[in-house]
Design a protein around this motif. Structure first.
Motif, PDB file in Angstrom:
ATOM      1  N   LYS A  25     -19.721  73.355  81.649  1.00  0.00           N
ATOM      2  CA  LYS A  25     -20.003  74.788  81.511  1.00  0.00           C
ATOM      3  C   LYS A  25     -18.726  75.478  81.036  1.00  0.00           C
ATOM      4  O   LYS A  25     -17.901  75.906  81.830  1.00  0.00           O
ATOM      5  N   TYR A  26     -18.569  75.581  79.739  1.00  0.00           N
ATOM      6  CA  TYR A  26     -17.323  76.079  79.162  1.00  0.00           C
ATOM      7  C   TYR A  26     -17.407  77.583  78.867  1.00  0.00           C
ATOM      8  O   TYR A  26     -18.485  78.175  78.753  1.00  0.00           O
ATOM      9  N   ASP A  27     -16.227  78.193  78.707  1.00  0.00           N
ATOM     10  CA  ASP A  27     -16.120  79.598  78.314  1.00  0.00           C
ATOM     11  C   ASP A  27     -16.117  79.714  76.786  1.00  0.00           C
ATOM     12  O   ASP A  27     -16.027  78.714  76.064  1.00  0.00           O
ATOM     13  N   GLY A  28     -16.203  80.941  76.299  1.00  0.00           N
ATOM     14  CA  GLY A  28     -16.111  81.179  74.863  1.00  0.00           C
ATOM     15  C   GLY A  28     -17.355  81.785  74.251  1.00  0.00           C
ATOM     16  O   GLY A  28     -17.328  82.248  73.116  1.00  0.00           O
ATOM     17  N   GLY A  29     -18.451  81.752  74.992  1.00  0.00           N
ATOM     18  CA  GLY A  29     -19.684  82.358  74.488  1.00  0.00           C
ATOM     19  C   GLY A  29     -20.672  81.389  73.886  1.00  0.00           C
ATOM     20  O   GLY A  29     -21.794  81.777  73.544  1.00  0.00           O
ATOM     21  N   ASP A  31     -23.449  78.326  73.637  1.00  0.00           N
ATOM     22  CA  ASP A  31     -24.593  78.028  74.505  1.00  0.00           C
ATOM     23  C   ASP A  31     -24.486  76.618  75.082  1.00  0.00           C
ATOM     24  O   ASP A  31     -25.185  75.698  74.678  1.00  0.00           O
ATOM     25  N   TRP A  32     -23.631  76.498  76.099  1.00  0.00           N
ATOM     26  CA  TRP A  32     -23.380  75.214  76.759  1.00  0.00           C
ATOM     27  C   TRP A  32     -24.632  74.663  77.428  1.00  0.00           C
ATOM     28  O   TRP A  32     -24.715  73.470  77.712  1.00  0.00           O
ATOM     29  N   TYR A  33     -25.604  75.523  77.670  1.00  0.00           N
ATOM     30  CA  TYR A  33     -26.828  75.181  78.402  1.00  0.00           C
ATOM     31  C   TYR A  33     -27.945  74.677  77.486  1.00  0.00           C
ATOM     32  O   TYR A  33     -29.088  74.523  77.931  1.00  0.00           O
ATOM     33  N   SER A  34     -27.662  74.409  76.237  1.00  0.00           N
ATOM     34  CA  SER A  34     -28.690  73.962  75.286  1.00  0.00           C
ATOM     35  C   SER A  34     -29.346  72.657  75.743  1.00  0.00           C
ATOM     36  O   SER A  34     -28.765  71.880  76.511  1.00  0.00           O
ATOM     37  N   ASN A  35     -30.551  72.409  75.242  1.00  0.00           N
ATOM     38  CA  ASN A  35     -31.276  71.151  75.494  1.00  0.00           C
ATOM     39  C   ASN A  35     -31.434  70.849  76.990  1.00  0.00           C
ATOM     40  O   ASN A  35     -30.984  69.808  77.476  1.00  0.00           O
ATOM     41  N   PRO A  36     -32.097  71.728  77.739  1.00  0.00           N
ATOM     42  CA  PRO A  36     -32.178  71.557  79.195  1.00  0.00           C
ATOM     43  C   PRO A  36     -32.907  70.304  79.669  1.00  0.00           C
ATOM     44  O   PRO A  36     -32.660  69.831  80.776  1.00  0.00           O
ATOM     45  N   THR A  37     -33.794  69.744  78.847  1.00  0.00           N
ATOM     46  CA  THR A  37     -34.525  68.546  79.290  1.00  0.00           C
ATOM     47  C   THR A  37     -33.852  67.246  78.847  1.00  0.00           C
ATOM     48  O   THR A  37     -34.320  66.159  79.195  1.00  0.00           O
ATOM     49  N   SER A  38     -32.771  67.350  78.110  1.00  0.00           N
ATOM     50  CA  SER A  38     -32.186  66.154  77.493  1.00  0.00           C
ATOM     51  C   SER A  38     -31.569  65.193  78.501  1.00  0.00           C
ATOM     52  O   SER A  38     -31.900  63.999  78.527  1.00  0.00           O
ATOM     53  N   LEU A  39     -30.666  65.660  79.344  1.00  0.00           N
ATOM     54  CA  LEU A  39     -29.989  64.756  80.275  1.00  0.00           C
ATOM     55  C   LEU A  39     -30.922  64.160  81.323  1.00  0.00           C
ATOM     56  O   LEU A  39     -30.824  62.958  81.617  1.00  0.00           O
ATOM     57  N   PRO A  40     -31.862  64.935  81.907  1.00  0.00           N
ATOM     58  CA  PRO A  40     -32.810  64.294  82.836  1.00  0.00           C
ATOM     59  C   PRO A  40     -33.623  63.178  82.176  1.00  0.00           C
ATOM     60  O   PRO A  40     -33.849  62.125  82.784  1.00  0.00           O
ATOM     61  N   GLY A  78     -23.944  72.465  72.428  1.00  0.00           N
ATOM     62  CA  GLY A  78     -24.048  73.868  72.047  1.00  0.00           C
ATOM     63  C   GLY A  78     -23.920  74.059  70.546  1.00  0.00           C
ATOM     64  O   GLY A  78     -23.814  73.094  69.777  1.00  0.00           O
ATOM     65  N   HIS A  79     -23.934  75.329  70.148  1.00  0.00           N
ATOM     66  CA  HIS A  79     -23.850  75.686  68.729  1.00  0.00           C
ATOM     67  C   HIS A  79     -22.624  76.555  68.416  1.00  0.00           C
ATOM     68  O   HIS A  79     -22.271  76.723  67.251  1.00  0.00           O
ATOM     69  N   GLY A  80     -22.038  77.165  69.444  1.00  0.00           N
ATOM     70  CA  GLY A  80     -21.041  78.205  69.189  1.00  0.00           C
ATOM     71  C   GLY A  80     -19.665  77.937  69.740  1.00  0.00           C
ATOM     72  O   GLY A  80     -19.260  76.787  69.940  1.00  0.00           O
ATOM     73  N   ASN A  81     -18.967  79.017  70.050  1.00  0.00           N
ATOM     74  CA  ASN A  81     -17.551  78.964  70.390  1.00  0.00           C
ATOM     75  C   ASN A  81     -17.287  78.277  71.733  1.00  0.00           C
ATOM     76  O   ASN A  81     -18.081  78.377  72.668  1.00  0.00           O
ATOM     77  N   ASN A 107     -24.714  70.187  68.325  1.00  0.00           N
ATOM     78  CA  ASN A 107     -26.089  70.670  68.298  1.00  0.00           C
ATOM     79  C   ASN A 107     -26.286  71.576  67.085  1.00  0.00           C
ATOM     80  O   ASN A 107     -27.083  72.508  67.121  1.00  0.00           O
ATOM     81  N   TYR A 108     -25.515  71.290  66.064  1.00  0.00           N
ATOM     82  CA  TYR A 108     -25.465  71.978  64.775  1.00  0.00           C
ATOM     83  C   TYR A 108     -24.546  73.190  64.835  1.00  0.00           C
ATOM     84  O   TYR A 108     -24.841  74.182  65.482  1.00  0.00           O
ATOM     85  N   GLY A 109     -23.424  73.064  64.154  1.00  0.00           N
ATOM     86  CA  GLY A 109     -22.459  74.153  64.070  1.00  0.00           C
ATOM     87  C   GLY A 109     -21.343  74.084  65.095  1.00  0.00           C
ATOM     88  O   GLY A 109     -20.479  74.964  65.132  1.00  0.00           O
ATOM     89  N   LEU A 110     -21.309  73.043  65.911  1.00  0.00           N
ATOM     90  CA  LEU A 110     -20.322  72.955  66.983  1.00  0.00           C
ATOM     91  C   LEU A 110     -18.954  72.462  66.514  1.00  0.00           C
ATOM     92  O   LEU A 110     -17.935  72.787  67.132  1.00  0.00           O
ATOM     93  N   ARG A 111     -18.922  71.719  65.429  1.00  0.00           N
ATOM     94  CA  ARG A 111     -17.714  70.980  65.057  1.00  0.00           C
ATOM     95  C   ARG A 111     -16.431  71.814  65.003  1.00  0.00           C
ATOM     96  O   ARG A 111     -15.437  71.428  65.638  1.00  0.00           O
ATOM     97  N   PRO A 112     -16.371  72.938  64.277  1.00  0.00           N
ATOM     98  CA  PRO A 112     -15.084  73.647  64.197  1.00  0.00           C
ATOM     99  C   PRO A 112     -14.606  74.147  65.555  1.00  0.00           C
ATOM    100  O   PRO A 112     -13.397  74.180  65.821  1.00  0.00           O
ATOM    101  N   TYR A 113     -15.523  74.527  66.416  1.00  0.00           N
ATOM    102  CA  TYR A 113     -15.157  75.046  67.729  1.00  0.00           C
ATOM    103  C   TYR A 113     -14.673  73.928  68.642  1.00  0.00           C
ATOM    104  O   TYR A 113     -13.685  74.090  69.378  1.00  0.00           O
ATOM    105  N   PHE A 114     -15.353  72.786  68.600  1.00  0.00           N
ATOM    106  CA  PHE A 114     -14.939  71.682  69.452  1.00  0.00           C
ATOM    107  C   PHE A 114     -13.603  71.118  68.987  1.00  0.00           C
ATOM    108  O   PHE A 114     -12.727  70.811  69.817  1.00  0.00           O
TER     109      PHE A 114
END
Length: 214
Positions: A25-29, A31-40, A78-81, A107-114
């Motif tokens: 659960k990271y800061d920056g805005g 969407d760290w919570y993406s894909n809620p059914t994926s890990l289960p 996620g997708h953002g910052n 999750n598309y668009g994450l690369r520059p932020y990560f």
């Protein structure tokens, strides 16, 4: 005898903790919570196919929290910052160098932020492209062509990048243009063909097995 039972109990508690994974659960805005059914879904598949006993309860953990050290595998998406404070970067670095494993899934668009965020964690280590012969592609299921392509996005090939410790153990895995997490989600979410979902789940099982065993 009581001492032996106590030690067995302590070891058992430690083992149970080791069978949990977490979502970062990271800061920056972003969407760290993406894909809620994926890990289960991934955990259920891994437990069924390998006989593992990973808890189906997904914990959420901040990168600056000492609880991070309870989890051998931490997932980031996620997708953002993404923003890591100095404290978070230090804690995450210590966690990874002590044997932890971070999987960041674009999750598309994450690369520059990560890429910017992980530089703060490891300013002296760079993400390097993994070859198709890397052990992570062969821990449980064999992927001769490397990372599978789950969603098209820009039509670029799926690529895996990693950061290793001084002994060659993978600490950080960044999966790009693959979108494994979407493939782990419930079938009704994206409508992916079952064979595509199966590829994603098999690759995810490899990640968990590597993180738990290496």
């Amino acid at each position: 005898m009581r001492l032996i039972l106590f030690l067995v109990l302590i070891l058992s508690i430690g083992y149970l903790k080791a069978q949990e994974i977490a979502l970062l659960k990271y800061d920056g805005g972003g969407d760290w919570y993406s894909n809620p059914t994926s890990l289960p879904n991934l955990i259920e598949f891994t437990n069924q196919t390998t006989g593992s006993k990973i808890s189906k309860t997904i914990k959420e953990v901040m990168p600056d929290d000492q609880e991070l050290f309870n989890f051998p595998f931490v997932h980031l998406t996620g997708h953002g910052n993404i923003f890591f404070s100095d404290k978070a970067a230090t804690n995450l670095r210590n966690y990874l160098l002590s044997g932890g494993f971070l999987h960041a899934d674009d999750n598309y668009g994450l690369r520059p932020y990560f890429e910017e965020a992980i530089k703060k964690v490891f300013p002296d280590r760079k993400l390097k492209k993994l070859s198709n012969s890397h052990p992570i592609f062969n821990t449980e299921f064999k992927f001769e062509n490397g990372l599978p392509k789950i969603h098209e996005h820009d039509g670029k090939p799926a690529e895996a990048f990693g950061i290793e410790n001084d002994n060659g153990r993978l600490m950080v895995l960044f999966t790009y243009e693959s979108d494994l997490g979407n493939g782990w989600e419930d079938p009704t979410v994206h409508g992916d063909p079952e064979e595509i979902r199966l590829e994603a789940l098999k690759m995810g099982t490899n990640l968990l097995k590597y993180a738990f065993n290496e």
